[in-house]
Scaffold this motif. Structure first.
Motif, short mmCIF file in Angstrom:
data_model
loop_
_atom_site.label_atom_id
_atom_site.label_comp_id
_atom_site.label_asym_id
_atom_site.label_seq_id
_atom_site.Cartn_x
_atom_site.Cartn_y
_atom_site.Cartn_z
N GLN A 94 5.85 -33.95 -11.97
CA GLN A 94 5.30 -35.38 -12.62
C GLN A 94 6.21 -36.35 -12.95
O GLN A 94 5.62 -37.29 -12.71
CB GLN A 94 5.37 -34.41 -14.07
N GLU A 95 7.68 -36.34 -12.46
CA GLU A 95 8.56 -38.06 -12.85
C GLU A 95 8.09 -38.70 -11.53
O GLU A 95 7.70 -39.42 -11.79
CB GLU A 95 9.23 -37.43 -12.68
N GLN A 96 7.77 -37.75 -10.15
CA GLN A 96 6.73 -39.04 -9.05
C GLN A 96 5.90 -38.96 -9.37
O GLN A 96 5.31 -40.23 -8.70
CB GLN A 96 7.19 -37.14 -8.30
N GLN A 97 4.57 -38.17 -9.73
CA GLN A 97 3.65 -38.74 -10.37
C GLN A 97 3.67 -39.90 -10.71
O GLN A 97 3.15 -40.77 -11.07
CB GLN A 97 2.34 -38.06 -10.99
N ARG A 98 4.69 -39.63 -12.15
CA ARG A 98 4.53 -40.43 -13.32
C ARG A 98 5.55 -42.13 -12.53
O ARG A 98 4.67 -43.24 -13.18
CB ARG A 98 5.61 -40.43 -14.00
N SER A 99 6.41 -42.25 -11.77
CA SER A 99 6.66 -43.19 -10.92
C SER A 99 5.27 -43.74 -10.02
O SER A 99 5.70 -45.50 -10.06
CB SER A 99 8.29 -42.32 -10.30
N GLN A 100 5.06 -43.35 -9.67
CA GLN A 100 4.55 -43.60 -8.69
C GLN A 100 2.77 -44.28 -9.37
O GLN A 100 2.31 -45.29 -9.32
CB GLN A 100 3.54 -41.96 -7.69
N GLN A 101 2.92 -43.68 -10.39
CA GLN A 101 1.72 -44.48 -11.22
C GLN A 101 1.70 -45.63 -11.98
O GLN A 101 1.67 -46.65 -12.14
CB GLN A 101 0.88 -43.43 -12.85
N ALA A 102 3.40 -46.06 -12.19
CA ALA A 102 3.49 -47.06 -12.75
C ALA A 102 3.98 -47.92 -11.79
O ALA A 102 3.78 -49.45 -12.09
CB ALA A 102 5.40 -46.52 -13.14
N ALA A 103 4.17 -47.53 -10.79
CA ALA A 103 4.10 -48.25 -9.43
C ALA A 103 2.99 -48.70 -9.23
O ALA A 103 2.60 -50.29 -9.09
CB ALA A 103 4.85 -47.86 -7.72
N LYS A 104 1.37 -48.88 -9.48
CA LYS A 104 0.53 -48.94 -8.70
C LYS A 104 0.16 -49.76 -9.56
O LYS A 104 -0.65 -51.13 -9.63
CB LYS A 104 -0.50 -48.02 -8.81
N LYS A 105 0.42 -49.26 -10.73
CA LYS A 105 0.00 -50.47 -12.03
C LYS A 105 1.00 -51.97 -12.49
O LYS A 105 0.17 -52.54 -12.89
CB LYS A 105 -0.06 -49.84 -13.47
N GLY A 106 1.92 -51.68 -11.64
CA GLY A 106 2.30 -52.76 -12.09
C GLY A 106 2.35 -53.77 -10.77
O GLY A 106 2.31 -55.14 -10.28
N LYS A 107 1.54 -53.31 -9.17
CA LYS A 107 1.06 -53.91 -8.55
C LYS A 107 0.04 -54.44 -8.81
O LYS A 107 -0.90 -55.75 -8.68
CB LYS A 107 1.32 -52.89 -7.39
#
Length: 109
Positions: A94-107
């Motif tokens: 779950q932490e890995q998925q959240r970090s990936q989502q945050a990175a995509k939203k930042g891009k």
């Protein structure tokens, strides 16, 4: 008379057929009674508590109210996210998925 009795005892229909028919017919009546008990018990379990029934009946849900709730949701931006597999640690995943989502939203911003 005893000869007739011994003849009936040797007859296969009397020896095997009649007990089998009695078992089938008697079993069907017995099963009917047992299944009726089962269905009666289910009816008793399904009856609601009067207080709970009054609370449920006051909450009226209509198709229109549910449609209005769905109109407010943004269904265009949803993503299908795979859940963790049984051998994976769910918290770590779950932490890995959240970090990936945050990175995509930042891009995107």
């Amino acid at each position: 008379m005893w000869n007739n009795w011994k003849g009936l005892q040797r007859n296969r229909t009397v020896r095997y057929g009649i007990p089998m028919l009695l078992l089938i017919v008697g079993g069907s009546f017995g099963l009917r009674e047992f299944t009726q008990i089962r269905y009666d018990a289910q009816k008793i379990k399904k009856k609601l508590d009067p207080a709970l029934e009054a609370r449920v009946s006051t909450q009226k849900v209509t198709l229109e109210t549910e449609y209005e709730k769905l109109k407010e949701l943004n269904l265009e931006d949803w993503r299908n996210i795979r859940g963790p597999r049984p051998w994976e640690d769910s918290r770590q995943y779950q932490e890995q998925q959240r970090s990936q989502q945050a990175a995509k939203k930042g891009k995107e911003l």
